[in-house]
Design a protein around this motif. Structure first.
Motif, PDB file in Angstrom:
ATOM      1  N   ILE A   1      66.735  53.195  33.493  1.00 52.11           N
ATOM      2  CA  ILE A   1      67.166  51.796  33.438  1.00 52.11           C
ATOM      3  C   ILE A   1      67.676  51.317  34.794  1.00 52.11           C
ATOM      4  CG2 ILE A   1      69.010  50.321  32.464  1.00 52.11           C
ATOM      5  CD1 ILE A   1      68.526  51.847  29.799  1.00 52.11           C
ATOM      6  N   ASP A   2      68.228  52.225  35.574  1.00 49.90           N
ATOM      7  CA  ASP A   2      68.751  51.834  36.885  1.00 49.90           C
ATOM      8  C   ASP A   2      67.644  51.442  37.860  1.00 49.90           C
ATOM      9  OD1 ASP A   2      67.974  54.491  36.695  1.00 49.90           O
ATOM     10  OD2 ASP A   2      69.326  55.169  38.264  1.00 49.90           O
TER      11      ASP A   2
ATOM     12  N   LEU B   1      57.484  39.114  37.487  1.00 49.65           N
ATOM     13  CA  LEU B   1      57.655  39.225  36.040  1.00 49.65           C
ATOM     14  C   LEU B   1      56.808  40.339  35.421  1.00 49.65           C
ATOM     15  CD1 LEU B   1      58.951  38.184  33.433  1.00 49.65           C
ATOM     16  CD2 LEU B   1      57.099  36.511  33.285  1.00 49.65           C
ATOM     17  N   PRO B   2      55.510  40.448  35.717  1.00 47.00           N
ATOM     18  CA  PRO B   2      54.736  41.548  35.119  1.00 47.00           C
ATOM     19  C   PRO B   2      55.315  42.922  35.433  1.00 47.00           C
ATOM     20  CG  PRO B   2      53.252  39.911  36.051  1.00 47.00           C
ATOM     21  CD  PRO B   2      54.635  39.536  36.490  1.00 47.00           C
ATOM     22  N   MET B   3      55.776  43.123  36.678  1.00 41.33           N
ATOM     23  CA  MET B   3      56.360  44.409  37.036  1.00 41.33           C
ATOM     24  C   MET B   3      57.661  44.654  36.279  1.00 41.33           C
ATOM     25  SD  MET B   3      57.398  45.862  40.815  1.00 41.33           S
ATOM     26  CE  MET B   3      55.694  45.715  41.358  1.00 41.33           C
TER      27      MET B   3
ATOM     28  N   ARG C   1      58.356  47.756  33.607  1.00 43.43           N
ATOM     29  CA  ARG C   1      59.461  48.713  33.745  1.00 43.43           C
ATOM     30  C   ARG C   1      60.292  48.797  32.477  1.00 43.43           C
ATOM     31  NH1 ARG C   1      61.529  46.914  39.822  1.00 43.43           N
ATOM     32  NH2 ARG C   1      59.877  48.005  41.011  1.00 43.43           N
ATOM     33  N   VAL C   2      60.528  47.650  31.854  1.00 42.88           N
ATOM     34  CA  VAL C   2      61.295  47.644  30.607  1.00 42.88           C
ATOM     35  C   VAL C   2      60.533  48.397  29.518  1.00 42.88           C
ATOM     36  CG1 VAL C   2      62.250  46.194  28.784  1.00 42.88           C
ATOM     37  CG2 VAL C   2      62.472  45.487  31.175  1.00 42.88           C
ATOM     38  N   VAL C   3      59.254  48.086  29.370  1.00 41.71           N
ATOM     39  CA  VAL C   3      58.432  48.731  28.352  1.00 41.71           C
ATOM     40  C   VAL C   3      58.380  50.241  28.571  1.00 41.71           C
ATOM     41  CG1 VAL C   3      56.066  48.957  27.498  1.00 41.71           C
ATOM     42  CG2 VAL C   3      57.064  46.684  27.820  1.00 41.71           C
ATOM     43  N   ALA C   4      58.329  50.669  29.827  1.00 43.44           N
ATOM     44  CA  ALA C   4      58.266  52.105  30.129  1.00 43.44           C
ATOM     45  C   ALA C   4      59.527  52.835  29.701  1.00 43.44           C
ATOM     46  CB  ALA C   4      58.023  52.306  31.624  1.00 43.44           C
TER      47      ALA C   4
ATOM     48  N   CYS D   1      50.242  40.431  29.835  1.00 41.56           N
ATOM     49  CA  CYS D   1      50.230  41.347  28.697  1.00 41.56           C
ATOM     50  C   CYS D   1      50.478  42.749  29.238  1.00 41.56           C
ATOM     51  CB  CYS D   1      48.890  41.285  27.976  1.00 41.56           C
ATOM     52  SG  CYS D   1      48.800  42.301  26.483  1.00 41.56           S
ATOM     53  N   PRO D   2      51.533  43.437  28.773  1.00 42.64           N
ATOM     54  CA  PRO D   2      51.819  44.780  29.297  1.00 42.64           C
ATOM     55  C   PRO D   2      50.654  45.736  29.060  1.00 42.64           C
ATOM     56  CG  PRO D   2      53.627  43.956  27.927  1.00 42.64           C
ATOM     57  CD  PRO D   2      52.479  43.020  27.739  1.00 42.64           C
ATOM     58  N   LYS D   3      50.483  46.667  29.971  1.00 47.23           N
ATOM     59  CA  LYS D   3      49.422  47.669  29.836  1.00 47.23           C
ATOM     60  C   LYS D   3      49.637  48.477  28.554  1.00 47.23           C
ATOM     61  CE  LYS D   3      48.803  48.309  34.851  1.00 47.23           C
ATOM     62  NZ  LYS D   3      49.944  47.459  35.288  1.00 47.23           N
TER      63      LYS D   3
END
Length: 391
Positions: free
Chosen positions: A225-226, A282-284, A288-291, A322-324
């Motif tokens: 998260i960091d 925004l996509p990046m 990162r959040v989804v990961a 759309c997230p990968k």
């Protein structure tokens, strides 16, 4: 939020029996006009509210402060049931579970009246509750919430407007109430809200206390998260026996995460507000959040407070994304009073069954491009002007 206080019967402490903890937050964002300089020469505004009065307001909402940090721009509070952010002329509070967030409004308005602060704009949002039957008044239904909000904000500008975004019968929908006067607005603010359910079991396990996962900082590190917004200063908190909350601040921007990791009921939320869309991709950010959580189901809202001022500065926040590894199975767009725009998307993880349905899914709608003057996939809710029974 991710707090999971339960008693021996499995009911959420302090509420009626519930099948599980309600993760979907209620979120209230209130902006105030800047008062005359002689009324507030130090420019403190809302930050001048004493801690005792903040505590009183939060008790009405049925939550408490568990951790606090500040910078030159704002005060950030991690709550027992999510988060509070206090700017000089803006307050954002979100609470989960069976809290009564809207009950904090009358106390807040009493305090701000004494500080000569007048409301300029208000926005209330939430997803679809997983356990709506256990929500207390005034959160028993969206109609009930709108009626309550109208008592306090219905006289702003042309009155309040309410919308339900998303497909009928599809979980979740996005509920919005907004009201604004016609005064001057500040620079446009971009807000991302993400609601994630059915988290990957291993990812959810990072938020259950165990050796090496006993503190907020340990959970933050393990879940990466960091690195979501690496320049952000983080205040994190781990709950017993599981659950996690984090507030991040960076200049005048903030972010927050709340996680409920229980099997079968896992939920995580993410919010980022106030970031420069030219500097934060925004996509990046979403990837990162989804990961960190690997949800099977993801809902996402992107909001800009003043589209007229934001059209040429929106950067990637205006793009369709759309997230990968996911497919968009719903997309809505709504123009709001005083120039605001919001898009709401739902995504599902690509699996063997969803691959066969690819042709059924559409591209997520962009915030601006090719969509001027269009509202799609939204139901306008009738706003009645009658007073609310507070009983």
């Amino acid at each position: 939020m991710g707090v999971s206080f339960q008693n021996d019967t499995g009911a959420v402490a302090g509420s009626v029996a519930s099948p599980g903890f309600e993760g979907f937050e209620k979120r209230l964002d209130i902006e105030f006009h800047i008062p005359p300089i002689f009324s507030d020469p130090a420019g403190q505004g809302l930050r001048a509210i004493p801690r005792t009065e903040l505590d009183q307001m939060l008790r009405a909402a049925e939550c408490t402060i568990v951790s606090h940090m500040s910078n030159a721009e704002l005060d950030s509070y991690v709550l027992s049931e999510s988060s509070l952010f206090v700017y000089p002329h803006r307050l954002v509070i979100k609470t989960c579970g069976t809290t009564q967030l809207l009950r904090a409004i009358p106390i807040l308005l009493q305090v701000t009246s004494r500080l000569n602060l007048r409301v300029s704009r208000v926005k209330y949002t939430r997803g679809t509750f997983m356990f709506p039957a256990v929500q207390p008044y005034p959160h028993g239904s969206f109609t009930e919430e709108v009626r309550y909000l109208e008592e306090y904000f219905g006289s702003l500008g042309d009155g309040g407007k309410a919308f339900v975004m998303g497909s009928k019968g599809k979980f979740p929908n996005w509920h919005i109430y907004t009201a604004a006067d016609h005064g001057a607005t500040a620079e446009p603010t971009y807000t991302l809200e993400m609601c994630m359910t059915k988290l990957d079991r291993q990812a959810a396990g990072n938020f259950v206390k165990a050796p090496g996962l006993e503190t907020g900082p340990e959970m933050t590190k393990v879940a990466n998260i960091d690195n979501i917004l690496p320049e952000s200063r983080i205040c994190d908190f781990a709950f017993d026996p599981c659950g996690y909350s984090m507030n991040g601040i960076e200049g005048a921007a903030h972010s927050t995460i709340h996680v409920t990791p229980e099997d079968g009921l896992s939920y995580a939320s993410y919010e980022a507000m106030g970031y420069n869309p030219r500097r934060v991709d925004l996509p990046m950010l979403v990837e990162r959040v989804v990961a960190s959580f690997k949800p099977a189901v993801l809902a996402m809202s992107v909001h800009v407070s003043d589209a007229n001022k934001a059209t040429h500065t929106s950067g990637s926040w205006d793009e369709s994304l759309c997230p990968k590894g996911y497919i968009c199975d719903g997309s809505s767009r709504q123009e709001l009073p005083c120039g605001g725009i919001v898009v709401f998307h739902t995504f599902k993880e690509i699996t063997f069954s969803t691959v066969k349905e690819v042709s059924m899914f559409a591209e997520p709608l962009p915030l601006f491009r090719g969509a001027a003057g269009v509202s799609k996939g939204c139901k306008k809710v009738a706003v009645k002007k009658n007073k609310v029974n507070r009983g």
